[in-house]
Design a protein around this motif. Structure first.
Motif, PDB file in Angstrom:
ATOM      1  N   LEU A 117       0.855  -1.187   0.000  1.00  0.00           N
ATOM      2  CA  LEU A 117       0.000   0.000   0.000  1.00  0.00           C
ATOM      3  C   LEU A 117       0.894   1.241   0.000  1.00  0.00           C
ATOM      4  CD1 LEU A 117      -2.964   1.013   0.195  1.00  0.00           C
ATOM      5  CD2 LEU A 117      -2.609   1.154   2.673  1.00  0.00           C
ATOM      6  N   LEU A 118       0.876   2.006  -1.077  1.00  0.00           N
ATOM      7  CA  LEU A 118       1.678   3.212  -1.189  1.00  0.00           C
ATOM      8  C   LEU A 118       0.983   4.415  -0.565  1.00  0.00           C
ATOM      9  CD1 LEU A 118       2.898   2.859  -4.891  1.00  0.00           C
ATOM     10  CD2 LEU A 118       4.146   2.261  -2.817  1.00  0.00           C
ATOM     11  N   GLU A 119      -0.315   4.528  -0.759  1.00  0.00           N
ATOM     12  CA  GLU A 119      -1.078   5.655  -0.229  1.00  0.00           C
ATOM     13  C   GLU A 119      -2.341   5.174   0.463  1.00  0.00           C
ATOM     14  OE1 GLU A 119      -0.805   9.694  -2.563  1.00  0.00           O
ATOM     15  OE2 GLU A 119      -1.481   8.131  -3.937  1.00  0.00           O
ATOM     16  N   GLY A 120      -2.701   5.873   1.529  1.00  0.00           N
ATOM     17  CA  GLY A 120      -3.974   5.667   2.196  1.00  0.00           C
ATOM     18  C   GLY A 120      -4.299   6.923   2.990  1.00  0.00           C
ATOM     19  N   PHE A 121      -5.110   7.810   2.416  1.00  0.00           N
ATOM     20  CA  PHE A 121      -5.416   9.067   3.094  1.00  0.00           C
ATOM     21  C   PHE A 121      -6.830   9.521   2.755  1.00  0.00           C
ATOM     22  CE2 PHE A 121      -3.783  10.438  -0.976  1.00  0.00           C
ATOM     23  CZ  PHE A 121      -4.425  11.632  -1.274  1.00  0.00           C
ATOM     24  N   VAL A 122      -7.309  10.496   3.514  1.00  0.00           N
ATOM     25  CA  VAL A 122      -8.657  11.005   3.319  1.00  0.00           C
ATOM     26  C   VAL A 122      -8.599  12.514   3.112  1.00  0.00           C
ATOM     27  CG1 VAL A 122      -9.047  11.276   5.806  1.00  0.00           C
ATOM     28  CG2 VAL A 122     -11.012  11.043   4.275  1.00  0.00           C
ATOM     29  N   GLU A 123      -9.482  13.030   2.280  1.00  0.00           N
ATOM     30  CA  GLU A 123      -9.618  14.465   2.033  1.00  0.00           C
ATOM     31  C   GLU A 123     -11.018  14.922   2.441  1.00  0.00           C
ATOM     32  OE1 GLU A 123      -6.725  15.378  -1.825  1.00  0.00           O
ATOM     33  OE2 GLU A 123      -8.883  15.050  -2.110  1.00  0.00           O
ATOM     34  N   PHE A 124     -11.074  16.101   3.088  1.00  0.00           N
ATOM     35  CA  PHE A 124     -12.344  16.728   3.460  1.00  0.00           C
ATOM     36  C   PHE A 124     -12.453  18.079   2.759  1.00  0.00           C
ATOM     37  CE2 PHE A 124     -12.069  14.595   7.892  1.00  0.00           C
ATOM     38  CZ  PHE A 124     -12.607  13.424   7.382  1.00  0.00           C
ATOM     39  N   THR A 130     -12.090  27.536   2.339  1.00  0.00           N
ATOM     40  CA  THR A 130     -11.629  27.204   0.995  1.00  0.00           C
ATOM     41  C   THR A 130     -10.629  26.058   1.100  1.00  0.00           C
ATOM     42  OG1 THR A 130      -9.828  28.828   1.124  1.00  0.00           O
ATOM     43  CG2 THR A 130     -11.902  29.553   0.136  1.00  0.00           C
ATOM     44  N   GLY A 131     -10.385  25.378   0.014  1.00  0.00           N
ATOM     45  CA  GLY A 131      -9.384  24.325  -0.020  1.00  0.00           C
ATOM     46  C   GLY A 131      -9.864  22.997   0.538  1.00  0.00           C
ATOM     47  N   LYS A 132      -8.903  22.072   0.689  1.00  0.00           N
ATOM     48  CA  LYS A 132      -9.172  20.728   1.174  1.00  0.00           C
ATOM     49  C   LYS A 132      -8.252  20.406   2.346  1.00  0.00           C
ATOM     50  CE  LYS A 132     -10.116  19.008  -3.528  1.00  0.00           C
ATOM     51  NZ  LYS A 132      -9.727  17.991  -4.533  1.00  0.00           N
ATOM     52  N   MET A 133      -8.808  19.749   3.357  1.00  0.00           N
ATOM     53  CA  MET A 133      -8.007  19.227   4.455  1.00  0.00           C
ATOM     54  C   MET A 133      -7.760  17.751   4.199  1.00  0.00           C
ATOM     55  SD  MET A 133      -8.797  19.240   8.549  1.00  0.00           S
ATOM     56  CE  MET A 133      -7.564  18.657   9.703  1.00  0.00           C
ATOM     57  N   TRP A 134      -6.542  17.283   4.500  1.00  0.00           N
ATOM     58  CA  TRP A 134      -6.214  15.879   4.266  1.00  0.00           C
ATOM     59  C   TRP A 134      -5.440  15.316   5.457  1.00  0.00           C
ATOM     60  CZ3 TRP A 134      -1.207  14.258   4.495  1.00  0.00           C
ATOM     61  CH2 TRP A 134      -0.221  15.230   4.365  1.00  0.00           C
ATOM     62  N   GLY A 135      -5.466  13.985   5.600  1.00  0.00           N
ATOM     63  CA  GLY A 135      -4.697  13.307   6.627  1.00  0.00           C
ATOM     64  C   GLY A 135      -4.442  11.876   6.227  1.00  0.00           C
ATOM     65  N   GLY A 136      -3.239  11.363   6.562  1.00  0.00           N
ATOM     66  CA  GLY A 136      -2.889   9.979   6.246  1.00  0.00           C
ATOM     67  C   GLY A 136      -1.535   9.874   5.585  1.00  0.00           C
ATOM     68  N   GLN A 137      -1.306   8.763   4.925  1.00  0.00           N
ATOM     69  CA  GLN A 137      -0.044   8.498   4.221  1.00  0.00           C
ATOM     70  C   GLN A 137      -0.251   8.730   2.733  1.00  0.00           C
ATOM     71  OE1 GLN A 137       2.526   5.044   5.294  1.00  0.00           O
ATOM     72  NE2 GLN A 137       2.235   4.415   3.178  1.00  0.00           N
ATOM     73  N   ARG A 138       0.634   9.577   2.139  1.00  0.00           N
ATOM     74  CA  ARG A 138       0.368   9.945   0.757  1.00  0.00           C
ATOM     75  C   ARG A 138       1.628  10.427   0.041  1.00  0.00           C
ATOM     76  NH1 ARG A 138      -2.775  15.450  -0.054  1.00  0.00           N
ATOM     77  NH2 ARG A 138      -2.103  14.856  -2.133  1.00  0.00           N
ATOM     78  N   TYR A 139       1.548  10.394  -1.298  1.00  0.00           N
ATOM     79  CA  TYR A 139       2.484  11.150  -2.120  1.00  0.00           C
ATOM     80  C   TYR A 139       2.225  12.632  -1.861  1.00  0.00           C
ATOM     81  CZ  TYR A 139       3.561   7.033  -5.017  1.00  0.00           C
ATOM     82  OH  TYR A 139       3.980   5.822  -5.479  1.00  0.00           O
ATOM     83  N   TYR A 140       3.295  13.424  -1.758  1.00  0.00           N
ATOM     84  CA  TYR A 140       3.100  14.835  -1.486  1.00  0.00           C
ATOM     85  C   TYR A 140       4.203  15.656  -2.150  1.00  0.00           C
ATOM     86  CZ  TYR A 140       2.143  19.181   0.985  1.00  0.00           C
ATOM     87  OH  TYR A 140       1.826  20.474   1.269  1.00  0.00           O
ATOM     88  N   GLY A 141       3.792  16.731  -2.830  1.00  0.00           N
ATOM     89  CA  GLY A 141       4.746  17.640  -3.458  1.00  0.00           C
ATOM     90  C   GLY A 141       5.364  17.107  -4.727  1.00  0.00           C
ATOM     91  N   ARG A 142       4.807  16.030  -5.284  1.00  0.00           N
ATOM     92  CA  ARG A 142       5.415  15.419  -6.467  1.00  0.00           C
ATOM     93  C   ARG A 142       4.872  16.075  -7.745  1.00  0.00           C
ATOM     94  NH1 ARG A 142       6.539   9.207  -6.096  1.00  0.00           N
ATOM     95  NH2 ARG A 142       4.870   9.143  -7.630  1.00  0.00           N
ATOM     96  N   ASP A 143       4.965  17.398  -7.811  1.00  0.00           N
ATOM     97  CA  ASP A 143       4.467  18.144  -8.959  1.00  0.00           C
ATOM     98  C   ASP A 143       5.581  18.460  -9.954  1.00  0.00           C
ATOM     99  OD1 ASP A 143       3.070  19.484  -6.265  1.00  0.00           O
ATOM    100  OD2 ASP A 143       1.661  18.807  -7.794  1.00  0.00           O
ATOM    101  N   ASN A 144       6.814  18.548  -9.456  1.00  0.00           N
ATOM    102  CA  ASN A 144       7.936  18.956 -10.298  1.00  0.00           C
ATOM    103  C   ASN A 144       8.532  17.717 -10.960  1.00  0.00           C
ATOM    104  OD1 ASN A 144       9.547  20.907 -11.403  1.00  0.00           O
ATOM    105  ND2 ASN A 144      10.951  21.015  -9.684  1.00  0.00           N
ATOM    106  N   TYR A 145       7.780  17.165 -11.906  1.00  0.00           N
ATOM    107  CA  TYR A 145       8.098  15.880 -12.529  1.00  0.00           C
ATOM    108  C   TYR A 145       8.468  16.076 -13.993  1.00  0.00           C
ATOM    109  CZ  TYR A 145       7.250  11.139 -14.365  1.00  0.00           C
ATOM    110  OH  TYR A 145       7.368   9.925 -14.978  1.00  0.00           O
ATOM    111  N   ILE A 146       9.590  15.475 -14.390  1.00  0.00           N
ATOM    112  CA  ILE A 146       9.993  15.474 -15.802  1.00  0.00           C
ATOM    113  C   ILE A 146       9.802  14.056 -16.325  1.00  0.00           C
ATOM    114  CG2 ILE A 146      11.844  15.908 -17.444  1.00  0.00           C
ATOM    115  CD1 ILE A 146      13.059  17.855 -15.479  1.00  0.00           C
ATOM    116  N   PHE A 147       8.833  13.867 -17.202  1.00  0.00           N
ATOM    117  CA  PHE A 147       8.467  12.510 -17.592  1.00  0.00           C
ATOM    118  C   PHE A 147       9.581  11.807 -18.346  1.00  0.00           C
ATOM    119  CE2 PHE A 147       7.554  14.455 -21.663  1.00  0.00           C
ATOM    120  CZ  PHE A 147       7.722  13.435 -22.584  1.00  0.00           C
TER     121      PHE A 147
END
Length: 443
Positions: A117-124, A130-147
């Motif tokens: 299990l790589l991710e397991g989190f919840v968003e409210f 405004t925005g979303k609250m989240w909690g749990g185990q997750r990928y985070y900040g992986r936006d700066n990706y060069i394919f």
């Protein structure tokens, strides 16, 4: 036991009453994923396997990506009649390090690979204005990706909580706390297994993004045994800071018909060297700038280490050709007096064969250099490498984004290390030819 059961029942009743005023108006389910699988061989061995023939983060992934990988994401959502939303997000993925992963990479037959299990989190949505609250185990900040390199140059994944996309001062802000552990063998309680504590803040204003990260570890040591019972303890940085500034130009570097990004990163201590842009993950242990330290040794950085990284990448779309260039570099000024510079440049031209439906010819060219200078100005290490790839490809687009590809691969790789020509798999002083097949798909 009866008291405990009664307590649980009361807790469940209270929780039920707290949400009884809201009724799920709409439920949803999403299934996303990614996989690549292929077989790659070396010409010098007459068709033996090519395990990691070159570094894809510095030369480009096309034609030298010998490892398989997959991820399967399952999301369950609820839209409540009071406007609040809930999303439970889970992701299964292949174990991509250790003995299980190595066995899977060597095996082209139909045998299952280790999965976790790589991710397991919840968003409210709706708990904040405004925005979303989240909690749990997750990928985070992986936006700066060069394919083309298949690496995330910012990846602060872990377990924690935060808020994303809050509207403040005319921009959108993220705030998060995350913890992550190295996969050390010394177990819970050892001063070699202390977790990384990470605080993150991000602000998006138009085409600009600014991020700040603070890092802390209670202990950061390593122990080595010389075999005679003499143990050497080394201490490393226990805190650090890093920053990231990104600008998204209009179209392809203001030239139209495409997309592009320009990023600059800087950090010190736990935000420098092999820790720049990273938390503890198996994936990050082999990312650009890690110097091959792996997921255990990546935190072996000193308090006085400083690092700087720059990236520019994008894609241009023409009527008969698409071109995806990328340039990246990292400069490390280390506390021990050593200085290192790593840089690479690559381009992937993809030629659209309009006379043949669903057929393209992809090519990719990459060049990289690494230079390490000692405290006295002497050269400790230098290397250069280049790659050229051609990949006839069959692709059918779904019309909604995903476009699965099946390709043939052929690459030539050569270079020098400390002034000497690199050797091939037979130890001969010449370049290496690798070839194979691959399927690549995301949805």
């Amino acid at each position: 036991m009866k008291i405990k059961a009664l307590s649980v029942a009361c807790s469940m009743a209270l929780a039920a009453s707290a949400v009884s005023t809201t009724v799920a108006a709409e439920e949803g389910f999403e299934f996303h994923g990614y996989f690549r699988s292929g077989a790659l061989f070396t010409g010098s061995t007459g068709g033996n396997q090519a395990l990691y023939p070159a570094s894809k983060e510095s030369l480009g992934r096309l034609g030298i990506e010998s490892d398989d990988f997959y991820e399967l994401a399952f999301n369950k959502t609820w839209a409540l009649d009071n406007g609040q939303k809930i999303a439970i997000k889970t992701r299964l993925g292949q174990h991509n390090t250790g003995e299980d992963a190595f066995e899977a990479q060597q095996n082209y037959s139909i045998n299952g690979s280790a999965t976790g299990l790589l991710e397991g989190f919840v968003e409210f949505e709706g708990l904040t204005n405004t925005g979303k609250m989240w909690g749990g185990q997750r990928y985070y900040g992986r936006d700066n990706y060069i394919f083309m390199t298949d690496f995330f140059y910012t990846d602060w994944s872990g377990t924690g909580l935060g808020v994303q996309q809050m509207e403040l001062g005319g921009g959108k802000w993220d705030f998060a706390y995350l913890a992550s552990n190295r996969p050390d063998d010394n177990g819970y309680g050892s001063d070699e297994s202390a977790p990384l504590h990470l605080g993150h803040a991000r602000a998006d204003y138009g085409n600009w993004r600014v991020e700040l990260v603070g890092k802390y570890m209670a202990d950061n040591v390593s122990r080595s045994d010389d075999g005679n019972g003499n143990i050497t303890v080394s201490e490393f940085a226990t805190n650090g800071i890093e920053a990231h500034v990104q600008y998204t130009p209009k179209d392809f570097f203001w030239l139209g018909n495409g997309f592009s990004k320009i990023s600059v990163q800087a950090g010190s201590g736990l935000g420098a060297s092999s820790m720049l842009g990273k938390s503890f993950t198996n994936y990050n242990g082999y990312a650009p700038g890690s110097a091959g330290k792996g997921p255990v040794g990546m935190a072996h950085v000193d308090k006085g280490d400083k690092s700087y990284r720059a990236l520019a990448y994008g894609g241009w779309f023409g009527s008969s050709v698409m071109i995806f260039p990328s340039v990246q570099m990292q400069y490390d000024d280390l506390d021990n007096g050593n200085k290192s510079l790593w840089w690479s440049a690559m381009a992937r031209p993809v030629f659209l064969i309009n006379s043949i439906d669903n057929f393209t010819i992809a090519t990719e060219f990459g060049y990289t250099e690494t230079d390490v200078e000692g405290s006295g100005g002497n050269t400790l290490f230098e290397s250069s490498q280049y790659k050229a790839t051609i990949a006839p490809t069959w692709v059918i687009g779904t019309g909604t984004g995903p476009a699965p590809e099946i390709r043939l691969l052929a690459s030539y790789i050569d270079g020098k290390t400390n002034g000497q020509d690199n050797t091939n798999a037979n130890g001969e002083q010449k370049g290496e030819f690798v070839y194979g097949v691959q399927a690549d798909m995301w949805w």
